[in-house]
Design a protein around this motif. Structure first.
Motif, mmCIF file in Angstrom:
data_model
loop_
_atom_site.group_PDB
_atom_site.id
_atom_site.type_symbol
_atom_site.label_atom_id
_atom_site.label_comp_id
_atom_site.label_asym_id
_atom_site.label_seq_id
_atom_site.Cartn_x
_atom_site.Cartn_y
_atom_site.Cartn_z
ATOM 1 N N PRO A 51 16.170 48.073 -75.034
ATOM 2 C CA PRO A 51 17.456 48.780 -75.113
ATOM 3 C C PRO A 51 18.106 48.967 -73.755
ATOM 4 C CG PRO A 51 15.828 49.841 -76.510
ATOM 5 C CD PRO A 51 15.095 48.835 -75.689
ATOM 6 N N GLY A 52 17.308 49.263 -72.714
ATOM 7 C CA GLY A 52 17.884 49.415 -71.372
ATOM 8 C C GLY A 52 18.496 48.121 -70.885
ATOM 9 N N ALA A 53 17.816 47.000 -71.117
ATOM 10 C CA ALA A 53 18.340 45.706 -70.671
ATOM 11 C C ALA A 53 19.635 45.380 -71.386
ATOM 12 C CB ALA A 53 17.295 44.617 -70.934
ATOM 13 N N VAL A 54 19.689 45.666 -72.678
ATOM 14 C CA VAL A 54 20.927 45.419 -73.417
ATOM 15 C C VAL A 54 22.059 46.289 -72.876
ATOM 16 C CG1 VAL A 54 21.988 45.605 -75.690
ATOM 17 C CG2 VAL A 54 19.677 44.686 -75.474
ATOM 18 N N GLY A 55 21.753 47.548 -72.529
ATOM 19 C CA GLY A 55 22.769 48.431 -71.976
ATOM 20 C C GLY A 55 23.296 47.942 -70.638
ATOM 21 N N ASP A 56 22.386 47.476 -69.743
ATOM 22 C CA ASP A 56 22.814 46.945 -68.441
ATOM 23 C C ASP A 56 23.718 45.748 -68.616
ATOM 24 O OD1 ASP A 56 21.349 48.912 -67.291
ATOM 25 O OD2 ASP A 56 19.603 47.635 -66.831
ATOM 26 N N HIS A 57 23.428 44.874 -69.536
ATOM 27 C CA HIS A 57 24.246 43.684 -69.767
ATOM 28 C C HIS A 57 25.645 44.073 -70.245
ATOM 29 C CE1 HIS A 57 25.010 39.487 -70.391
ATOM 30 N NE2 HIS A 57 25.315 39.689 -71.671
ATOM 31 N N GLY A 58 25.717 45.085 -71.114
ATOM 32 C CA GLY A 58 27.015 45.547 -71.587
ATOM 33 C C GLY A 58 27.838 46.159 -70.468
ATOM 34 N N ALA A 60 27.663 45.383 -67.313
ATOM 35 C CA ALA A 60 28.116 44.298 -66.438
ATOM 36 C C ALA A 60 29.352 43.628 -67.017
ATOM 37 C CB ALA A 60 26.993 43.273 -66.252
ATOM 38 N N ARG A 61 29.359 43.438 -68.351
ATOM 39 C CA ARG A 61 30.538 42.842 -68.978
ATOM 40 C C ARG A 61 31.759 43.733 -68.822
ATOM 41 N NH1 ARG A 61 27.030 41.462 -73.366
ATOM 42 N NH2 ARG A 61 27.947 43.190 -74.575
ATOM 43 N N GLN A 62 31.583 45.040 -68.958
ATOM 44 C CA GLN A 62 32.692 45.974 -68.813
ATOM 45 C C GLN A 62 33.251 45.965 -67.391
ATOM 46 O OE1 GLN A 62 34.188 47.685 -71.288
ATOM 47 N NE2 GLN A 62 35.715 48.259 -69.747
ATOM 48 N N LEU A 63 32.324 45.923 -66.409
ATOM 49 C CA LEU A 63 32.768 45.864 -65.015
ATOM 50 C C LEU A 63 33.552 44.587 -64.743
ATOM 51 C CD1 LEU A 63 29.629 47.231 -63.122
ATOM 52 C CD2 LEU A 63 31.846 48.358 -63.393
ATOM 53 N N ALA A 64 33.085 43.469 -65.295
ATOM 54 C CA ALA A 64 33.788 42.203 -65.103
ATOM 55 C C ALA A 64 35.185 42.266 -65.723
ATOM 56 C CB ALA A 64 32.979 41.055 -65.717
ATOM 57 N N ALA A 65 35.292 42.886 -66.918
ATOM 58 C CA ALA A 65 36.597 43.019 -67.567
ATOM 59 C C ALA A 65 37.527 43.901 -66.745
ATOM 60 C CB ALA A 65 36.415 43.585 -68.977
ATOM 61 N N ASP A 66 37.012 45.043 -66.232
ATOM 62 C CA ASP A 66 37.829 45.931 -65.397
ATOM 63 C C ASP A 66 38.283 45.233 -64.125
ATOM 64 O OD1 ASP A 66 37.411 47.854 -67.295
ATOM 65 O OD2 ASP A 66 35.841 48.901 -66.179
ATOM 66 N N ASN A 67 37.415 44.440 -63.522
ATOM 67 C CA ASN A 67 37.749 43.710 -62.304
ATOM 68 C C ASN A 67 38.866 42.711 -62.556
ATOM 69 O OD1 ASN A 67 37.330 43.000 -59.539
ATOM 70 N ND2 ASN A 67 36.287 41.144 -60.229
#
Length: 247
Positions: A51-58, A60-67
């Motif tokens: 679950p932690g790994a899945v959360g980190d991946h999500g 990262a995707r959000q940060l990429a979208a914000d960037n």
């Protein structure tokens, strides 16, 4: 008949091979239990970490979208700034053109106002306009001097203008008069005779090492004292203001 007593001890023959097989089976069972325990522990640990790994991946995707959103905003602001700069330059150019047109209209208004000035008051002889323009491929300049006077005077005005150019020759001040200017300037000056207005044309030939700063115009009209007016060369190369010569 008496029965035989039950023996207290029984002697059995030990099978060595069977004993070894039993030990092997027991050892195998213990090893299997140990492996199963380790496997269960490993699976439990990874099950908790997933679950932690899945959360980190999500995240990262959000940060990429914000960037990407921020990059697009910066690009839009940059384009807006460029468009604003172009518009500001166009506005400055338009204002400069309008100012030039207004200056031309003011000069024309002054010209016609003096030409048809009202009342009986005597109006002055005026150096209305002085212009110089370079001749390509040479150190020569075309000069135009416009003279005006009040039309109500009803008589011709005659006289002569003399020319001199002030400037720098090397690092020293210098003055060039008619004999130094060459071109079509006459040694005695340029004659004029008019009732309303007159334009005088001539050519000035300046030395190659001479940098003009001012044009000096002497006006000597019949029946009046001579007068001298100076015009900055930079102004004359565009359009000078009114320069008056009182008779």
């Amino acid at each position: 008949m008496a029965s035989s007593p039950t023996p207290r001890f029984v002697v059995q023959t030990v099978d060595a091979r069977a004993e070894r097989r039993r030990r092997v089976v027991v050892a195998a069972g213990l090893a299997g239990c140990l492996v199963a325990g380790l496997l269960i522990g490993w699976l439990a640990g990874h099950a908790g970490a997933v679950p932690g790994a899945v959360g980190d991946h999500g995240a990262a995707r959000q940060l990429a979208a914000d960037n990407e959103v921020l990059r697009q905003q910066v690009a839009n602001l940059t384009r807006d700034n460029q468009v604003g700069a172009v518009a500001a330059n166009e506005l400055k150019h338009t204002l400069a053109e309008r100012e030039e047109q207004l200056n031309g209209l003011r000069n024309d208004l002054g010209f016609y106002s003096r030409l048809v000035g009202g009342g009986d008051q005597r109006q002055e002889l005026t150096v209305q306009d002085v212009r110089v323009s370079p001749i390509a491929g040479s150190h020569a300049w075309n000069l135009t001097v416009t003279l005006t006077q009040n039309a109500r005077r009803g008589a011709d005005t005659k006289g002569r203008i003399t020319l001199a150019v002030e400037g720098l020759r090397g690092d020293k001040l210098a003055v060039l008069d008619a004999k130094d200017l060459g071109g079509t300037v006459q040694a005695g000056g340029l004659d004029f005779s008019f009732r309303y207005f007159q334009q005088l044309h001539t050519t000035l030939a300046l030395p190659a090492d001479f940098r003009p700063t001012r044009l000096r115009i002497g006006v000597d009209a019949d029946g009046s004292d001579a007068a001298t007016r100076t015009v900055a060369w930079a102004d004359a190369s565009q359009t000078s203001g009114d320069n008056h010569v009182q008779q």
